[in-house]
Design a protein around this motif. Structure first.
Motif, short mmCIF file in Angstrom:
data_model
loop_
_atom_site.label_atom_id
_atom_site.label_comp_id
_atom_site.label_asym_id
_atom_site.label_seq_id
_atom_site.Cartn_x
_atom_site.Cartn_y
_atom_site.Cartn_z
N ALA A 30 15.97 42.91 -20.30
CA ALA A 30 14.93 42.41 -19.40
C ALA A 30 15.31 42.58 -17.93
CB ALA A 30 14.67 40.92 -19.70
N PHE A 31 16.60 42.57 -17.63
CA PHE A 31 17.05 42.64 -16.24
C PHE A 31 17.57 44.02 -15.83
CE2 PHE A 31 17.15 38.06 -16.92
CZ PHE A 31 16.65 37.58 -15.72
N PHE A 32 17.91 44.86 -16.82
CA PHE A 32 18.47 46.18 -16.52
C PHE A 32 17.75 47.25 -17.34
CE2 PHE A 32 21.83 43.08 -15.88
CZ PHE A 32 22.35 43.42 -14.64
N THR A 33 17.59 48.41 -16.76
CA THR A 33 17.00 49.53 -17.48
C THR A 33 18.10 50.33 -18.19
OG1 THR A 33 17.14 50.95 -15.52
CG2 THR A 33 15.10 49.73 -15.85
N HIS A 34 17.72 51.04 -19.23
CA HIS A 34 18.61 51.92 -20.00
C HIS A 34 19.82 51.18 -20.59
CE1 HIS A 34 16.23 55.05 -18.11
NE2 HIS A 34 16.63 54.67 -16.92
N PRO A 35 19.63 50.06 -21.28
CA PRO A 35 20.77 49.31 -21.82
C PRO A 35 21.53 50.04 -22.93
CG PRO A 35 18.74 48.38 -22.65
CD PRO A 35 18.35 49.39 -21.61
N LEU A 36 20.87 50.99 -23.60
CA LEU A 36 21.51 51.69 -24.71
C LEU A 36 21.95 53.10 -24.34
CD1 LEU A 36 19.17 50.55 -27.64
CD2 LEU A 36 21.30 49.50 -26.84
N SER A 37 22.07 53.37 -23.05
CA SER A 37 22.45 54.72 -22.61
C SER A 37 23.85 55.11 -23.07
CB SER A 37 22.36 54.81 -21.09
OG SER A 37 23.24 53.88 -20.47
N PHE A 38 24.68 54.12 -23.40
CA PHE A 38 26.06 54.41 -23.79
C PHE A 38 26.14 55.14 -25.12
CE2 PHE A 38 25.17 50.65 -26.22
CZ PHE A 38 26.02 50.69 -27.31
N LEU A 39 25.13 54.99 -25.98
CA LEU A 39 25.20 55.57 -27.32
C LEU A 39 25.28 57.09 -27.28
CD1 LEU A 39 22.57 53.33 -29.16
CD2 LEU A 39 25.07 53.27 -29.40
N ARG A 40 24.56 57.70 -26.37
CA ARG A 40 24.56 59.16 -26.27
C ARG A 40 25.94 59.68 -25.92
NH1 ARG A 40 20.73 61.34 -21.78
NH2 ARG A 40 19.25 60.21 -23.10
N GLU A 41 26.61 59.03 -24.97
CA GLU A 41 27.91 59.51 -24.52
C GLU A 41 29.01 59.19 -25.53
OE1 GLU A 41 27.39 61.37 -22.24
OE2 GLU A 41 25.50 60.59 -21.49
N GLN A 42 28.91 58.04 -26.20
CA GLN A 42 29.92 57.66 -27.17
C GLN A 42 29.98 58.66 -28.32
OE1 GLN A 42 32.98 56.09 -28.43
NE2 GLN A 42 32.06 54.64 -27.01
N GLY A 43 28.83 59.15 -28.73
CA GLY A 43 28.79 60.08 -29.85
C GLY A 43 29.41 61.42 -29.55
N GLY A 44 29.55 61.76 -28.28
CA GLY A 44 30.08 63.07 -27.92
C GLY A 44 31.58 63.12 -27.75
N ARG A 45 32.28 61.99 -27.92
CA ARG A 45 33.71 61.96 -27.69
C ARG A 45 34.44 62.83 -28.71
NH1 ARG A 45 36.03 56.39 -25.35
NH2 ARG A 45 37.45 57.92 -24.49
N GLY A 46 35.57 63.39 -28.28
CA GLY A 46 36.37 64.24 -29.14
C GLY A 46 37.63 63.52 -29.60
N VAL A 47 38.75 64.25 -29.61
CA VAL A 47 40.02 63.71 -30.09
C VAL A 47 40.94 63.51 -28.88
CG1 VAL A 47 42.04 64.12 -31.54
CG2 VAL A 47 39.76 64.87 -32.31
N GLN A 48 41.24 62.25 -28.58
CA GLN A 48 42.09 61.93 -27.44
C GLN A 48 43.55 62.19 -27.79
OE1 GLN A 48 43.51 58.24 -26.95
NE2 GLN A 48 43.41 58.05 -24.73
N ILE A 49 44.35 62.58 -26.81
CA ILE A 49 45.73 62.98 -27.09
C ILE A 49 46.58 61.84 -27.64
CG2 ILE A 49 45.77 64.87 -25.42
CD1 ILE A 49 47.19 62.99 -23.48
N GLU A 50 46.20 60.59 -27.38
CA GLU A 50 47.03 59.46 -27.83
C GLU A 50 46.63 58.93 -29.19
OE1 GLU A 50 48.08 56.70 -24.37
OE2 GLU A 50 46.49 57.94 -23.57
#
Length: 423
Positions: free
Chosen positions: A210-230
């Protein structure tokens, strides 16, 4: 009076330890530019990235098309909080709030540990374990996230509604705290905690939307993550470079990741392992027949460990989560996770050697960097396996007793508090 004398000494010792270690952590933060402390890389995330997101959030929107924004909408509230403290820079306010939440967590663990039949070892593990990560905990918002998980666990046995709400709020900030509700005792406690968690989660998400737009924008970027070196997958690929694998490292999605042939296959394998971990936890939940006061704590640590070691990303700040959950386990004398806590603390110390002290070796994939990560991730894997095995065994009924599960009577899961008073 005798009880007061018994507890006042250890409480004073924990308090003194917190004051000394946090002073050292602040000193390390002040000298963050030293090479062994990361040459400024540890604090850069706050004054550059968090502050940038603060500016976006202050205008009523979550970051959009930002590959670095991979957090649930509740994280926005945490990143906006430093703006409530006037007269301080964003960085100063952030560190001050983090210290305050750290102190609150320590106080909650002390209070839990001074109850009848409990232990102050949990408070000592949090107080002495966090400095193993040097100044890092003061420059990440994972202390705030872990505090919600810790408070949820400590509240759920006596006040399941509050436990459910705190778990849901933690889930809105960084997802994993929702796992702490996995081990709530069957029956009324579970129904109450889970129902209130669902309600609080839905209400919190609706309020943010209600107070912020695009609250679920993180889902698109989270799905694109690869394999981190650690991560475990990253360690395997780094070792493969010494056997002729042609991959390389690249900064993307807010982390150093490995790119090249077969990386997507490795990522897929670890996603499958995460699904397997979830299946094992659900199987434990269905077959568990014996609950103690420590079972919810032990289940939370085991769940987060399993999800951590099967993740495509194991950032250094993840160790804050594990230290916090291990500390909660050790507030109970009935926990099955004492050796697991030792492994977690050892892995935390090794994480510090990897980042920030020897991060260039890790990024370059030298033999020293590979062996360091192999040791750290080996300890985490051993901790996850041992944690789940001990959780599984503890869920079996004691010898000679019927494996029956009964719904606890209201208040049956509450431990009596002994009133302390000074005449």
């Amino acid at each position: 009076m005798n009880r007061l004398r018994v507890t006042s000494g250890p409480v004073l010792a924990v308090t003194s330890l917190w004051l000394v270690t946090r002073a050292v952590m602040l000193w390390l933060l002040e000298h963050n530019s030293a090479r062994l402390l990361g040459s400024g890389s540890v604090t850069r995330e706050v004054w550059r990235l968090y502050f940038h997101w603060y500016g976006v959030l202050a205008h009523g929107s979550f970051p959009v098309h930002d590959t670095l924004w991979q957090y649930p909408p509740g994280a926005g509230a945490v990143l906006l909080a430093p703006g409530l403290l006037p007269g301080l820079t964003y960085f100063e306010a952030f560190v001050l709030l983090t210290l305050a939440v750290d102190a609150l967590t320590a106080a909650a663990l002390v209070r839990a540990g001074t109850r009848s039949g409990r232990s102050l070892l949990g408070a000592a593990v949090w107080t002495g374990g966090l400095p193993l990560l040097l100044q890092l905990p003061l420059a990440r918002y994972d202390v705030q996230v872990t505090a919600l998980a810790v408070l949820s666990l400590l509240a759920s046995g006596r006040f399941p509604r509050a436990g459910g709400v705190l778990g849901a709020l933690g889930g809105l900030v960084k997802v994993w705290p929702a796992l702490v509700l996995l081990g709530t005792p069957r029956g009324r406690t579970t129904r109450t905690a889970w129902a209130w968690a669902a309600g609080a989660g839905a209400a919190g998400l609706a309020l943010l939307a209600a107070f912020f737009t695009h609250p679920l924008s993180f889902l698109r970027e989270q799905g694109g993550r690869g394999v981190q070196i650690e991560s475990l997958g990253g360690t395997a690929l780094s070792l493969a470079r010494h056997a002729g694998w042609s991959g390389r490292t690249r900064y993307q999605y807010g982390a150093i990741e490995l790119v090249g042939p077969h990386v997507q296959a490795v990522a897929g394998v670890f996603l499958g392992l995460t699904a397997l971990a979830l299946g094992l936890l659900l199987l434990w939940r269905l077959r568990a027949r014996h609950w103690s006061e420590a079972t919810p704590y032990d289940a939370a640590l085991s769940a987060v460990l399993l999800f951590t070691v099967t993740s495509r990303v194991i950032s250094p700040q993840y160790m804050i989560w594990l230290i916090g959950l291990a500390a909660v386990c050790l507030t109970s004398r009935h926990t099955s996770q004492r050796p697991v806590a030792v492994l977690v603390l050892t892995a935390s110390a090794l994480s510090t050697v990897a980042f920030p002290m020897c991060y260039r070796e890790v990024v370059d994939g030298t033999w020293a960097g590979c062996l360091l990560m192999l040791a750290r991730n080996g300890l985490l894997t051993a901790a996850a396996v041992l944690s789940f095995l001990r959780l599984w065994r503890a869920a079996r009924p004691p010898a000679g007793k019927t494996a029956a599960v009964t719904e606890p009577r209201p208040g049956a899961d509450r431990l009596p508090d002994r009133v302390l008073s000074v005449p």
